[in-house]
Design a protein around this motif. Structure first.
Motif, short mmCIF file in Angstrom:
data_model
loop_
_atom_site.label_atom_id
_atom_site.label_comp_id
_atom_site.label_asym_id
_atom_site.label_seq_id
_atom_site.Cartn_x
_atom_site.Cartn_y
_atom_site.Cartn_z
N ALA A 137 0.93 -1.23 0.05
CA ALA A 137 0.14 0.31 -0.10
C ALA A 137 1.08 1.21 -0.09
O ALA A 137 0.81 2.27 -0.69
CB ALA A 137 -0.93 0.01 1.15
N VAL A 138 1.88 1.17 0.86
CA VAL A 138 3.02 2.30 0.84
C VAL A 138 3.45 2.35 -0.37
O VAL A 138 3.60 3.77 -1.02
CB VAL A 138 3.89 2.14 1.93
N LEU A 139 3.99 1.57 -1.25
CA LEU A 139 4.47 1.53 -2.67
C LEU A 139 3.58 2.28 -3.61
O LEU A 139 4.03 3.08 -4.47
CB LEU A 139 5.02 0.08 -2.91
N LEU A 140 2.27 1.42 -3.56
CA LEU A 140 1.29 2.28 -4.41
C LEU A 140 1.24 3.73 -4.28
O LEU A 140 1.05 4.75 -5.31
CB LEU A 140 -0.05 1.48 -4.36
N LEU A 141 1.04 4.32 -2.98
CA LEU A 141 0.95 5.52 -2.54
C LEU A 141 2.24 6.45 -3.16
O LEU A 141 2.23 7.53 -3.77
CB LEU A 141 0.85 5.89 -1.41
N GLN A 142 3.27 5.65 -3.03
CA GLN A 142 4.59 6.44 -3.49
C GLN A 142 4.60 6.52 -5.04
O GLN A 142 5.12 7.63 -5.62
CB GLN A 142 5.86 5.87 -3.01
N LYS A 143 4.06 5.64 -5.75
CA LYS A 143 4.23 5.85 -7.16
C LYS A 143 3.18 6.75 -7.65
O LYS A 143 3.30 7.56 -8.61
CB LYS A 143 3.63 4.33 -7.86
N ALA A 144 2.12 6.86 -7.17
CA ALA A 144 1.34 7.90 -7.33
C ALA A 144 1.54 9.31 -7.05
O ALA A 144 1.33 10.40 -7.97
CB ALA A 144 -0.41 7.88 -6.59
N GLU A 145 2.37 9.46 -6.12
CA GLU A 145 2.87 10.69 -5.91
C GLU A 145 4.10 11.09 -6.81
O GLU A 145 4.29 12.08 -7.16
CB GLU A 145 3.72 10.64 -4.35
N SER A 146 4.74 9.89 -7.43
CA SER A 146 5.87 10.27 -8.40
C SER A 146 5.41 10.34 -9.67
O SER A 146 5.96 10.76 -10.55
CB SER A 146 6.92 9.00 -8.11
N GLY A 147 3.84 10.13 -9.80
CA GLY A 147 3.33 10.26 -11.15
C GLY A 147 3.52 8.98 -11.98
O GLY A 147 3.19 9.17 -13.20
N SER A 148 4.21 8.10 -11.75
CA SER A 148 4.17 6.80 -12.36
C SER A 148 2.88 6.03 -12.34
O SER A 148 2.74 4.92 -12.95
CB SER A 148 5.29 5.93 -11.86
N LEU A 149 2.08 6.39 -11.43
CA LEU A 149 0.78 5.39 -11.27
C LEU A 149 -0.44 6.44 -10.88
O LEU A 149 -0.03 7.56 -10.45
CB LEU A 149 0.86 4.43 -10.29
N ASP A 150 -1.43 6.43 -11.76
CA ASP A 150 -2.47 7.09 -11.37
C ASP A 150 -3.07 7.19 -9.98
O ASP A 150 -3.14 6.12 -9.35
CB ASP A 150 -3.99 6.53 -12.33
N PRO A 151 -3.25 8.46 -9.60
CA PRO A 151 -3.74 8.41 -8.03
C PRO A 151 -4.89 7.76 -7.76
O PRO A 151 -4.92 7.16 -6.70
CB PRO A 151 -3.89 9.90 -7.84
N GLN A 152 -5.79 7.83 -8.65
CA GLN A 152 -7.06 6.95 -8.14
C GLN A 152 -6.83 5.49 -8.27
O GLN A 152 -7.40 4.85 -7.22
CB GLN A 152 -8.11 7.43 -9.31
N GLU A 153 -6.01 5.08 -9.23
CA GLU A 153 -5.79 3.46 -9.13
C GLU A 153 -5.07 3.13 -8.04
O GLU A 153 -5.06 2.14 -7.35
CB GLU A 153 -5.16 3.33 -10.51
N ALA A 154 -4.01 4.38 -7.81
CA ALA A 154 -3.17 3.82 -6.66
C ALA A 154 -4.01 3.65 -5.22
O ALA A 154 -3.81 2.69 -4.48
CB ALA A 154 -2.00 4.87 -6.63
N ASP A 155 -4.71 4.79 -5.13
CA ASP A 155 -5.86 4.53 -3.85
C ASP A 155 -6.60 3.40 -3.92
O ASP A 155 -7.01 2.88 -2.85
CB ASP A 155 -6.67 5.87 -4.01
N ARG A 156 -7.04 2.99 -4.97
CA ARG A 156 -8.00 1.83 -4.93
C ARG A 156 -7.10 0.55 -4.75
O ARG A 156 -7.65 -0.32 -3.83
CB ARG A 156 -8.57 1.66 -6.41
N LEU A 157 -5.91 0.20 -5.37
CA LEU A 157 -5.20 -0.61 -5.02
C LEU A 157 -4.63 -0.60 -3.65
O LEU A 157 -4.83 -1.86 -2.91
CB LEU A 157 -4.11 -0.67 -5.95
#
Length: 287
Positions: A76-96
């Protein structure tokens, strides 16, 4: 009627209890108790092994669940970090990330249950191990007690047998047997002595009687027996009388020379006197 039946039932129960008391053998009862304890010990060891297996399994599952909870949290922490870095959609990151945290929550719930189970299994294992040790100690005590009982039983049986034999001894009967034996031996000794006397009498000859009269030994040349010495002394004392008688007989013979002679009255006595005279003359010649 019912009172009589009640009394009869009481008597039967008393007799049954008495018979059971007689059948009770402490050694056999102790052996049976030890067998029962060993059976219980076997069952307890089997149950302890099963509980320990569950305990080990639960502890392993608890470790796996803790690791899974940590992994979900890290994901969960890694997903949020990717969303912050722009490598992952924030909404998708929040869902996952939400899904990962939900899975972590499920794992945490299972962890709480596993921890309770592990605690219960710990208590059960400790209690069962205590029972097993208690059973082992009791079996050891009973086995030692059985050895003591066997030794005491052996001694008591031997003592009872000896006392029973001693109690059956009749001292008066034993003394009577000894007296009868003494009497029998005395009779046998007397019988043996009488047979000896009879054998001695039946084997005696005239020569034995003569030797006995002469002191038990026959006269030997050069050695005079006591009887012979007495005979010589007696003949020496009667010698003067015989000489006087001989001179009288000579005179009578001269006076009756005309042919008249006196006939002997007994031929046998004359023969015996003649032999005796010869013996006396022989003894005088030896002197």
């Amino acid at each position: 009627m019912f009172g009589w039946l009640k009394r009869l039932f009481g008597i039967a129960q008393a007799e049954a209890n008495s018979a059971l008391d007689k059948l009770e053998d402490p050694v056999k009862m102790t052996e049976q108790g030890i067998r029962d304890l060993k059976t219980d010990l076997t069952k307890s060891l089997q149950g302890l092994a099963e509980v320990k297996a569950l305990h080990i399994k639960e502890k392993r599952e608890l470790e796996v669940a803790k690791k899974a909870s940590t992994d979900y949290e890290q994901k969960a922490v890694l997903l949020l970090q990717k969303a912050e870095s722009g490598s992952l959609d924030p909404q998708e990151a929040d869902r996952l990330a939400s899904e990962a945290l939900a899975r972590k929550q499920q794992v945490d719930t299972r962890i709480q249950t596993s921890m309770k189970n592990v605690t219960n299994y710990d208590q059960m294992v400790t209690k069962m191990e205590g029972n097993v040790q208690k059973l082992k100690s009791q079996i050891t005590d009973w086995e030692n007690e059985l050895k003591t009982l066997k030794a005491r039983s052996t001694v008591s049986k031997a003592t009872a047998k000896l006392n029973k034999q001693l109690s059956n001894i009749d001292s008066s009967d034993t003394l009577a047997r000894l007296e009868r034996m003494k009497q029998k031996v005395s009779e046998q000794e007397a019988l043996a002595e009488s047979y000896g006397d009879v054998a001695q009498l039946s084997g005696n000859t005239i020569d034995d009687e003569i030797d006995k009269a002469l002191g038990g030994t026959a006269a030997t040349p050069g050695i005079e027996s006591e009887a012979l010495k007495q005979l010589k002394a007696k003949m020496a004392s009667s010698k003067p009388n015989q000489e006087a008688s001989s001179s009288d007989n000579t005179e009578n013979t001269t006076n009756t020379s005309s042919g008249e002679s006196e006939a002997p009255s007994n031929g046998t006595a004359s023969t015996g006197n003649s032999e005796l005279d010869k013996l006396k003359q022989k003894l005088r010649d030896q002197e």
